[in-house]
Design a protein around this motif. Sequence first.
Motif, PDB file in Angstrom:
ATOM      1  N   CYS A 218       0.825  -1.209   0.000  1.00 39.64           N
ATOM      2  CA  CYS A 218       0.000   0.000   0.000  1.00 39.64           C
ATOM      3  C   CYS A 218       0.858   1.258   0.000  1.00 39.64           C
ATOM      4  O   CYS A 218       0.530   2.246  -0.678  1.00 39.64           O
ATOM      5  CB  CYS A 218      -0.921  -0.002   1.224  1.00 39.64           C
ATOM      6  SG  CYS A 218      -2.215  -1.254   1.166  1.00 39.64           S
ATOM      7  N   THR A 219       1.966   1.249   0.750  1.00 35.31           N
ATOM      8  CA  THR A 219       2.841   2.417   0.781  1.00 35.31           C
ATOM      9  C   THR A 219       3.465   2.667  -0.586  1.00 35.31           C
ATOM     10  O   THR A 219       3.524   3.808  -1.060  1.00 35.31           O
ATOM     11  CB  THR A 219       3.948   2.238   1.836  1.00 35.31           C
ATOM     12  OG1 THR A 219       3.349   1.993   3.110  1.00 35.31           O
ATOM     13  CG2 THR A 219       4.816   3.470   1.924  1.00 35.31           C
ATOM     14  N   CYS A 220       3.934   1.617  -1.209  1.00 38.55           N
ATOM     15  CA  CYS A 220       4.531   1.755  -2.548  1.00 38.55           C
ATOM     16  C   CYS A 220       3.512   2.225  -3.570  1.00 38.55           C
ATOM     17  O   CYS A 220       3.817   3.056  -4.443  1.00 38.55           O
ATOM     18  CB  CYS A 220       5.143   0.426  -2.985  1.00 38.55           C
ATOM     19  SG  CYS A 220       6.600  -0.076  -2.050  1.00 38.55           S
ATOM     20  N   LYS A 221       2.301   1.727  -3.463  1.00 36.34           N
ATOM     21  CA  LYS A 221       1.280   2.024  -4.461  1.00 36.34           C
ATOM     22  C   LYS A 221       0.718   3.440  -4.334  1.00 36.34           C
ATOM     23  O   LYS A 221       0.495   4.122  -5.337  1.00 36.34           O
ATOM     24  CB  LYS A 221       0.127   1.017  -4.350  1.00 36.34           C
ATOM     25  CG  LYS A 221      -0.974   1.206  -5.395  1.00 36.34           C
ATOM     26  CD  LYS A 221      -2.000   0.112  -5.319  1.00 36.34           C
ATOM     27  CE  LYS A 221      -3.126   0.326  -6.330  1.00 36.34           C
ATOM     28  NZ  LYS A 221      -2.620   0.296  -7.723  1.00 36.34           N
ATOM     29  N   TYR A 222       0.515   3.900  -3.097  1.00 35.45           N
ATOM     30  CA  TYR A 222      -0.206   5.153  -2.902  1.00 35.45           C
ATOM     31  C   TYR A 222       0.667   6.342  -2.482  1.00 35.45           C
ATOM     32  O   TYR A 222       0.232   7.489  -2.609  1.00 35.45           O
ATOM     33  CB  TYR A 222      -1.315   4.958  -1.857  1.00 35.45           C
ATOM     34  CG  TYR A 222      -2.358   3.953  -2.284  1.00 35.45           C
ATOM     35  CD1 TYR A 222      -3.232   4.246  -3.338  1.00 35.45           C
ATOM     36  CD2 TYR A 222      -2.455   2.712  -1.673  1.00 35.45           C
ATOM     37  CE1 TYR A 222      -4.182   3.324  -3.756  1.00 35.45           C
ATOM     38  CE2 TYR A 222      -3.409   1.779  -2.073  1.00 35.45           C
ATOM     39  CZ  TYR A 222      -4.268   2.095  -3.128  1.00 35.45           C
ATOM     40  OH  TYR A 222      -5.202   1.176  -3.530  1.00 35.45           O
TER      41      TYR A 222
END
Length: 459
Positions: A218-222
């Motif tokens: 989620c951190t990488c994506k958003y």
Amino acid sequence: MAAGGGRNAPLCGGERGSRAPQHDGMRRDGGGEPCWSRSECRVWTAMLLLGTCLLYCARVTVPICAVALSAHFGWDKKQSGVVLSSFFWGYCLTQVIGGHISDQIGGEKVLLLSASAWGFLTFITPLLTQITSAHLVFMTSSRFLMGLLQGVYFPSLASLLSQRVQESERAFTYSTVGTGSQFGTLVIGAAGSLLLDWYGWESVFYFSGLLTLLWVYCTCKYLLTEKDLVIPIDYLVRGILISRQSKVPWKQLFKKAPIWAVIIAQLCTASTFFTLLSWLPTFFKETFPESKGWVFNVVPWLVAIPTSLFSGFLSDHLINQGYKTITVRKFMQVIGSGVSSIFALCLGQTSSFCKAIVFASASVGLQTFNHSGISVNVQDLAPSCAGLLFGKESSGLCWDRQGLECVVCVYLAGYLMETTGSWISVFNLVAAVNSIGLCAFLVFGEAQRVDVDSAYIDL
């Protein structure tokens, strides 16, 4: 949202003076990086708090399952102590290099790389125990590797926050993110205790590992762009080798008494915190066998969350009201190391479960005031190289110092219990070690910058 935040934001390192040109793509001390905007800071603070939470979820899986693992594999207290303490041998090895690389390529990248690895290791641990009969050796090695991977986290966090958060907001931001350690212990204490009772110790590892991998995704994506996720190999190599080229005056820095004061204080508080973290579940399980794990694994850390937030708010408020920074830092440390030790001593003397919960909650909760004491003091002393200095501080300058201290404290707790059968000596040890660190910080601690010497050259 990109990791760098808005490019029109004020430079966080603007007050640090002119800088030498930096290599293309390489991070420096924050002098050329903008502070996060208020909205970006909120989002990143929330995600980093969650990351710290999951860091401790993974770290505390073995302490939570210590009794079950000992019964399953036939370990005694000394063997349990070996497994619990082996984490710190690995933990201190990567402190310095983690902070150094973070200062060069960005703390967020180092955080995510390490989280991916420790999340995967946690998830597969139960599977690997089924293919080996040398369980003590395997679990000791696994904890050592876990320490290696998690050792970079807080130096990277110190580097990232010193580069992207304004100085007037660092204490509250750091203490807020720091509550993740208590929140993570709370989560794994509650959910882990239930999973342990319902599905066995293996489920605790699956739960923690899977959540960590989900957080990384989620951190990488958003929060990061594709460009932010790329770490060219030559930049990474330069980040590792640049210490040979840098002219940071470490000899001058480490001649400063405040540097040694924060090193000693950090070393002592880390050792006692991890001793309590590792052995409190066993203390309650053996002293009060009828008690429920979700109570003693939850309540102390539930108390620690608001106390950590309050300490950060109080610290920034007092400084904004005109109190000297070092006075505030020392006041916070008196509470975090001194007052908390009093309750630790009381914990060893009580035979009442309710009083034990109160004393444990007070001791653990008040220890969070360290976040606004020595944990932030490193950013007061040297914000330009906070990640690298935090790594040196946390490792005790030399890798074997904090490793030895934490290993000795955690292992000695098991040894004392095995030989004396009394928990009183364990809590006496906690109080004694805390007192050493507190005295050093009170006598020699300062908050004035020591990285602005004329000999200082950009990292």
